[in-house]
Design an enzyme around this catalytic site. Structure first.
Site, PDB file in Angstrom:
ATOM      1  N   GLU A 176      -5.008 -14.125  -5.560  1.00 44.17           N
ATOM      2  CA  GLU A 176      -4.139 -13.357  -4.645  1.00 44.17           C
ATOM      3  C   GLU A 176      -3.298 -14.314  -3.789  1.00 44.17           C
ATOM      4  OE1 GLU A 176      -5.897 -11.066  -1.289  1.00 44.17           O
ATOM      5  OE2 GLU A 176      -5.383  -9.337  -2.514  1.00 44.17           O
ATOM      6  N   THR A 199      -3.056  -3.451  -4.418  1.00 42.45           N
ATOM      7  CA  THR A 199      -4.235  -3.733  -3.599  1.00 42.45           C
ATOM      8  C   THR A 199      -4.824  -2.455  -2.996  1.00 42.45           C
ATOM      9  OG1 THR A 199      -3.318  -5.892  -3.095  1.00 42.45           O
ATOM     10  CG2 THR A 199      -5.023  -5.090  -1.614  1.00 42.45           C
ATOM     11  N   CYS A 223     -10.317  -9.452   1.228  1.00 42.91           N
ATOM     12  CA  CYS A 223      -9.077  -8.783   1.619  1.00 42.91           C
ATOM     13  C   CYS A 223      -9.426  -7.360   2.045  1.00 42.91           C
ATOM     14  CB  CYS A 223      -8.133  -8.788   0.418  1.00 42.91           C
ATOM     15  SG  CYS A 223      -6.841  -7.547   0.410  1.00 42.91           S
ATOM     16  N   HIS A 226       4.845  -9.662   4.407  1.00 41.58           N
ATOM     17  CA  HIS A 226       3.523  -9.887   3.829  1.00 41.58           C
ATOM     18  C   HIS A 226       3.192 -11.385   3.759  1.00 41.58           C
ATOM     19  CE1 HIS A 226       0.043  -7.770   2.498  1.00 41.58           C
ATOM     20  NE2 HIS A 226      -0.140  -8.643   1.530  1.00 41.58           N
ATOM     21  N   GLU A 237      -7.878  -4.362  -7.025  1.00 45.50           N
ATOM     22  CA  GLU A 237      -6.466  -4.156  -7.361  1.00 45.50           C
ATOM     23  C   GLU A 237      -6.459  -3.187  -8.528  1.00 45.50           C
ATOM     24  OE1 GLU A 237      -4.306  -6.189  -5.611  1.00 45.50           O
ATOM     25  OE2 GLU A 237      -5.841  -7.545  -4.833  1.00 45.50           O
ATOM     26  N   CYS A 239      -2.882  -3.958   4.739  1.00 48.05           N
ATOM     27  CA  CYS A 239      -1.665  -4.543   5.312  1.00 48.05           C
ATOM     28  C   CYS A 239      -0.424  -4.257   4.471  1.00 48.05           C
ATOM     29  CB  CYS A 239      -1.824  -6.046   5.475  1.00 48.05           C
ATOM     30  SG  CYS A 239      -3.501  -6.561   5.831  1.00 48.05           S
ATOM     31  N   CYS A 291      -4.958 -13.688   7.308  1.00 49.86           N
ATOM     32  CA  CYS A 291      -6.135 -13.299   6.511  1.00 49.86           C
ATOM     33  C   CYS A 291      -6.696 -14.475   5.719  1.00 49.86           C
ATOM     34  CB  CYS A 291      -5.818 -12.118   5.605  1.00 49.86           C
ATOM     35  SG  CYS A 291      -4.714 -12.487   4.235  1.00 49.86           S
ATOM     36  N   TYR A 302      -0.325 -13.458   5.496  1.00 51.47           N
ATOM     37  CA  TYR A 302      -1.279 -14.326   4.802  1.00 51.47           C
ATOM     38  C   TYR A 302      -1.784 -15.472   5.685  1.00 51.47           C
ATOM     39  CZ  TYR A 302      -1.075 -12.473   0.029  1.00 51.47           C
ATOM     40  OH  TYR A 302      -1.227 -11.698  -1.079  1.00 51.47           O
TER      41      TYR A 302
HETATM   42 FE1  SF4 Z   1      -5.221  -8.393   1.839  1.00 52.52          FE
HETATM   43 FE2  SF4 Z   1      -4.307 -10.360   3.364  1.00 52.52          FE
HETATM   44 FE3  SF4 Z   1      -2.597  -8.780   2.041  1.00 52.52          FE
HETATM   45 FE4  SF4 Z   1      -4.005  -7.867   4.131  1.00 52.52          FE
HETATM   46  S1  SF4 Z   1      -2.422  -9.501   4.172  1.00 52.52           S
HETATM   47  S2  SF4 Z   1      -3.664  -6.810   2.177  1.00 52.52           S
HETATM   48  S3  SF4 Z   1      -5.939  -8.916   3.898  1.00 52.52           S
HETATM   49  S4  SF4 Z   1      -4.062 -10.211   1.130  1.00 52.52           S
END
Ligand code: SF4
Length: 491
Positions: A436, A183, A92, A283, A248, A96, A290, A287
């Site tokens: 996560e 995060t 990660c 968010h 985290e 974001c 990522c 996902y």
């Molecule tokens: Fe991390 Fe994915 Fe969240 Fe971006 S979207 S902060 S890469 S878990």
């Protein structure tokens, strides 16, 4: 990296010790490098176009991670950029959440302005300019520590179980409380705080959103541990690959002063429900990018490991790889659907994802990575959990023996196999790909609540009744999906 190297007041703790320079600290450096990838992306040939966008707020190109989405094309670019950055980091990259917080506050303060309260809008736009001009790294802090889960914020025995306003002054407010699982928190310039749930009138003191630099007096960060995290401190170059990581942490606000120009929501509890919904959907959409990117890393490592032992062409392996691909592309497809089907929540913009597909994306992500990892371990073999250390392979006394017995097909040396095994182990059993994926952006139950809110069961029932000839007249809506508007879409 210069920006976060020396933060005078920042109180950051890792494994019981205070850290003054996160860029050189062995525990945190891998996180800093992963964050850095989001900045580098704007200058690298393959990501340059994806990672840059034109900001109408400062009339300049900005890094996409501080951009306010201007249409579905921007939402799609987000998902694609995230997939690619997972390829470059294997973890990660942490930036974001702050980005989603910016887009959320843009919409919420915009809605407030449309209703005649423009003060928050004005403050937020000034803050946005500050962030965009400096290309700041932001954390988004949402999840409160929550104390007794069955009690509302104002009912808690510990009044600081949710972040709250403890004092109102002429020049600003004083806040107290803590946010958990944040995060990338130790590696940012600033943190944006958002309420974690819908509040009632009694919880008004908890309905607060603001931004502070990480080195604001009274802010304390305690970084959490993760699986295999000690490997990065061993001085090796194999066992800890990919040597980028995320972290985290717990952020504590110990009577922290926030000036008014950094307060974006103050005691107006009615906006907390839409704010949480807008943020969570942003968010959840991300996902799809990522996590499918990490899925590519795992599929690639698995394929190469199958080659290393000569089974890549076997039908049962091909079947499992196909299943992994299906699971991975499903997460990505849902993220793209949430983006292409995005809509405007404000008169002059405020582009948001399709909340149904964003929640579907996250729900797939809460399940499929575990399936993908299981299949990867199945193909790669028990070595993923039992391989000797790189230091054994480097020990002249046993090096030859290990090279002989770790090798599969003669063309692929033992060290290559060990590197792929470690990559697979560290990514497929990581917090970033598993835990996560379940809990980030809301646990699976939160998505099910949204499915029940958004799906129009009455409409689906009418369709069924029409076909069963129980009811012959159906009022067909313009869109084919049986969907009810979300709270934010109704505003
Ligand atoms: Fe991390 Fe994915 Fe969240 Fe971006 S979207 S902060 S890469 S878990």
């Amino acid at each position: 990296m210069e920006g976060i190297r020396e933060r005078r007041h920042a109180k950051i703790y890792v494994m019981g010790k205070r850290v003054t320079d996160v860029t050189t600290n062995l525990f945190l450096k891998p996180s800093v490098l992963s964050f850095k990838a989001t900045f580098d992306a704007a200058f690298q040939e393959d990501t340059r176009d994806l990672a840059r966008a034109f900001s109408p707020f400062i009339n300049e190109e900005v890094n996409r991670f501080v951009h306010i989405h201007q249409g579905p094309h921007d939402l799609v670019a987000k998902v694609k950029l995230l997939r690619r950055l997972s390829h470059k980091t294997g973890t990660c990259f942490q930036r974001c959440v702050g980005w989603d917080a910016l887009n959320t506050l843009y919409i919420v303060t915009g809605k407030m302005a449309e209703r005649g309260d423009g003060v928050y809008r004005e403050r937020f736009l000034k803050y946005l300019e500050h962030v965009q001009r400096r290309d700041l790294a932001l954390a988004g802090a949402m999840t409160d520590v929550k104390g007794v889960r069955t009690l509302r914020p104002s009912e808690q025995p510990n009044p600081d179980a949710y972040v709250r306003v403890v004092e109102e002054r002429d020049d600003g407010i004083v806040v107290s409380g803590a946010k958990a699982n944040i995060t990338g928190i130790a590696a940012v310039d600033e943190v944006i705080v958002l309420p974690t749930r819908a509040m009632t009138e009694q919880d008004a003191a908890y309905a607060v959103s603001f931004a502070v630099p990480l080195d604001t007096p009274g802010v304390v960060v305690v970084v959490g541990r993760q699986i295999n995290d000690a490997r990065r401190m061993e001085g090796g170059d194999i066992d800890g690959v990919p040597y980028m990581a995320h972290h985290e942490g717990l952020i504590i606000f110990n009577n922290v002063f926030v000036p008014w120009d950094r307060v974006f929501l103050y005691k107006d509890w009615r906006w907390t429900g839409p704010l949480v919904e807008i943020f969570a959907s942003f968010h959840r959409q991300g996902y799809g990018g990522c996590k499918s990117g990490l899925g590519d890393v795992i599929i690639g490592a698995t394929y190469e490991l199958a080659k290393a032992i000569g089974v890549d062409n076997k039908p049962n392996v091909a079947d499992k790889l196909a299943e992994m691909t299906f699971l991975n592309e499903s997460m990505y497809s849902a993220g793209l659907a949430a983006s292409w089907e995005g809509s405007k929540l404000l008169k002059e913009g405020g582009w948001w994802v399709n909340p149904m597909y964003a929640n579907v994306t996250k729900h797939l992500v809460a399940r499929f990575p575990y399936e993908i990892s299981k299949l990867a371990h199945d193909i790669a073999g028990g070595i993923v959990g039992t391989a000797p250390s790189e230091f054994d392979l480097k020990n002249e006394e046993i090096k030859n023996l290990l090279e002989k017995y770790l090798q599969g097909v003669p063309e692929i040396p033992a060290e290559e196999r060990l590197r792929l095994v470690r990559l697979l182990e560290n990514v497929s059993v990581s917090v970033g790909f598993l835990i996560e994926s379940v809990h980030g952006a809301g646990s699976p139950a939160a998505q099910k609540i949204m499915f029940n809110r958004l799906y129009d069961y009455e409409k689906a029932g009418e369709i069924a009744k029409a076909l069963s000839r129980i009811k012959v007249t159906v009022k067909w809506p313009k869109t084919p999906e049986p969907r009810r508007p979300s709270e934010s879409e109704k505003l």
